[in-house]
Design a protein around this motif. Structure first.
Motif, short mmCIF file in Angstrom:
data_model
loop_
_atom_site.label_atom_id
_atom_site.label_comp_id
_atom_site.label_asym_id
_atom_site.label_seq_id
_atom_site.Cartn_x
_atom_site.Cartn_y
_atom_site.Cartn_z
N ASP A 52 0.84 -1.21 0.00
CA ASP A 52 0.00 0.00 0.00
C ASP A 52 0.87 1.26 0.00
O ASP A 52 0.58 2.23 -0.69
CB ASP A 52 -1.00 -0.01 1.15
CG ASP A 52 -0.35 -0.06 2.53
OD1 ASP A 52 0.81 -0.53 2.62
OD2 ASP A 52 -0.99 0.35 3.51
N GLU A 53 1.97 1.20 0.74
CA GLU A 53 2.91 2.33 0.79
C GLU A 53 3.52 2.57 -0.62
O GLU A 53 3.63 3.71 -1.08
CB GLU A 53 4.02 1.95 1.78
CG GLU A 53 4.99 3.02 2.16
CD GLU A 53 6.16 2.40 2.97
OE1 GLU A 53 7.27 2.84 2.76
OE2 GLU A 53 5.91 1.46 3.77
N GLU A 79 -5.73 -3.44 -2.44
CA GLU A 79 -6.35 -3.04 -3.71
C GLU A 79 -6.98 -1.67 -3.67
O GLU A 79 -6.89 -0.90 -4.62
CB GLU A 79 -7.45 -4.05 -4.08
CG GLU A 79 -6.96 -5.24 -4.85
CD GLU A 79 -8.12 -6.11 -5.32
OE1 GLU A 79 -7.83 -7.08 -5.99
OE2 GLU A 79 -9.30 -5.81 -5.01
N TYR A 80 -7.62 -1.36 -2.55
CA TYR A 80 -8.37 -0.10 -2.43
C TYR A 80 -7.47 1.11 -2.65
O TYR A 80 -7.92 2.17 -3.07
CB TYR A 80 -9.07 -0.02 -1.07
CG TYR A 80 -8.10 0.12 0.08
CD1 TYR A 80 -7.79 1.38 0.61
CD2 TYR A 80 -7.47 -1.01 0.63
CE1 TYR A 80 -6.88 1.51 1.65
CE2 TYR A 80 -6.56 -0.88 1.65
CZ TYR A 80 -6.27 0.37 2.15
OH TYR A 80 -5.35 0.51 3.17
N LYS A 85 -5.50 5.49 -9.65
CA LYS A 85 -4.15 5.28 -10.20
C LYS A 85 -4.24 4.51 -11.53
O LYS A 85 -5.27 3.94 -11.86
CB LYS A 85 -3.31 4.41 -9.25
CG LYS A 85 -3.29 4.88 -7.81
CD LYS A 85 -2.06 5.68 -7.52
CE LYS A 85 -2.04 6.16 -6.07
NZ LYS A 85 -1.01 7.11 -5.80
N THR A 86 -3.12 4.48 -12.24
CA THR A 86 -3.00 3.61 -13.41
C THR A 86 -2.21 2.37 -12.98
O THR A 86 -1.10 2.50 -12.45
CB THR A 86 -2.25 4.33 -14.55
OG1 THR A 86 -3.10 5.37 -15.05
CG2 THR A 86 -1.93 3.37 -15.68
N LEU A 87 -2.81 1.21 -13.20
CA LEU A 87 -2.13 -0.05 -12.90
C LEU A 87 -1.74 -0.71 -14.22
O LEU A 87 -2.59 -1.01 -15.06
CB LEU A 87 -3.06 -0.98 -12.11
CG LEU A 87 -2.55 -2.42 -11.91
CD1 LEU A 87 -1.24 -2.44 -11.11
CD2 LEU A 87 -3.62 -3.26 -11.20
N LEU A 108 -13.30 -0.77 -9.45
CA LEU A 108 -12.68 -0.14 -8.25
C LEU A 108 -12.18 1.28 -8.55
O LEU A 108 -11.55 1.91 -7.70
CB LEU A 108 -11.49 -0.97 -7.78
CG LEU A 108 -11.75 -2.31 -7.11
CD1 LEU A 108 -10.43 -3.00 -6.75
CD2 LEU A 108 -12.58 -2.13 -5.84
N GLY A 109 -12.38 1.75 -9.80
CA GLY A 109 -11.92 3.10 -10.16
C GLY A 109 -10.44 3.16 -10.48
O GLY A 109 -9.78 4.19 -10.32
#
Ligand code: FVH
Length: 287
Positions: A52-53, A79-80, A85-87, A108-109
């Motif tokens: 997450d960081e 995931e949240y 963001k772009t993954l 999830l946006g």
């Protein structure tokens, strides 16, 4: 904040991160086994202790993990954080998984781009490196200045499964070539000859035969396999029998030839002996 985050520092992920750093981008990295980040810290990467960081640190996140199961493990509780963001997922998988991930992350946006790397780690960032992408076109175009650092970036379409499909198709062709070259080398080596001397002959021959592929492609797209090149399948099936026999006589396991021999025999027995080799594609297509 950094320009980009790389999740996964195996051989490929580490090469991606090192190349981005070498080309002047700021990079955050994360890996399950933390020690693998040490060489990249030395090159200027920011090292995150948790997924997450790492994700929070950049607008664009590249994941390059062993497989989709590893990806799911890594993101189990993170995931949240990807929302907004772009993954870019460069983890190898089947097209269906890419499409499922695209739908899941879109909900999830997250702007999801799937990718397939056609290079080994040492090639990343060099002229021979090709990476296929598919999925969210706008996200791909926005991330392009970063992605181009890794090699030629080719967008295959908005169907997120397309990068994986073309990746697997190209790799399938490569393994056919490797299998053929290994079999040929075993024959030459077992008969006491130099494979190094033989290899230029094989390269020349394969280049010449590569020239026949566009005609094969036209026959397959048109579903018209009438024999035009003067090499009918019944003749080739007999030739393959000879090749299998010769391999055995030279102590070479014909394992690579046997599937081709079986396909040809079946096609000829079904009455297609006068077709071109392109007709064999009909034996492969089960749906
Ligand atoms: N290397 C190559 O030549 C090919 C070229 C074409 C594309 N592939 C694909 O790239 C993906 C990564 O490949 P890689 O070469 O980096 O693979 P490894 O060196 O084995 O590193 C695997 C990384 O995945 C991490 N990982 C594995 N399982 C988990 C998990 N359950 N949770 C979190 N991370 C996981 C592993 O972490 P660690 O073992 O170091 O802790 C590595 O970072 C792959 O899809 C290729 O098909 C490469």
């Amino acid at each position: 904040m950094t320009d980009i985050t790389i999740l996964g520092l195996g051989d490929m992920g580490a090469a991606l991160a090192a190349t981005l750093l070498d080309k002047g981008h700021s990079v955050t990295v994360w890996n399950r086994t933390a020690a693998k980040a040490d060489p990249l810290r030395g090159k200027g990467a920011a090292v995150a202790r948790r997924v997450d960081e790492a994700v929070r640190a950049s607008p664009v996140v590249i994941a390059c993990l062993l497989d989709y199961a590893a990806f799911t493990d890594a993101f189990a509780e993170a995931e949240y954080v990807l929302r907004g963001k772009t993954l870019v997922n460069l983890t190898s998988g089947v097209p269906r998984q890419a499409r499922e991930f695209a739908a899941h992350f879109e909900a999830l946006g997250v702007a999801y781009v799937d990718g397939g790397i056609l290079a080994v780690p040492a090639m990343i960032g060099g002229p021979g490196s090709l990476v296929l992408y598919a999925g969210d076109r706008q996200a791909f175009e926005t991330a392009l200045p970063l992605l181009e650092a890794l090699g030629t970036a080719r967008f295959m379409g908005e169907d997120a499964g397309l990068a994986a499909l073309y990746d697997i198709a190209l790799l399938s062709g490569m393994y056919g070539l490797f299998g053929g070259a290994l079999h040929a080398s075993a024959l030459i080596h077992n008969a006491g000859n130099s494979v190094v001397s033989f290899m230029p002959m094989l390269q020349e021959w394969l280049s010449a035969m590569g020239g026949t592929l566009p005609a094969m492609a036209e026959s397959i797209d048109a579903n018209d396999h009438d024999q035009r090149g003067g090499s009918n399948l019944a003749m080739q099936a007999t030739g393959l029998d000879t090749m299998v026999a010769a391999s055995r006589e030279h102590g070479v396991d014909p394992a690579f030839l046997l599937p081709m021999q079986a396909l040809m025999r079946r096609h000829v027995e079904q009455g297609h002996g006068r077709e071109d080799v392109s007709g064999l594609v009909r034996q492969l297509m089960t749906i």
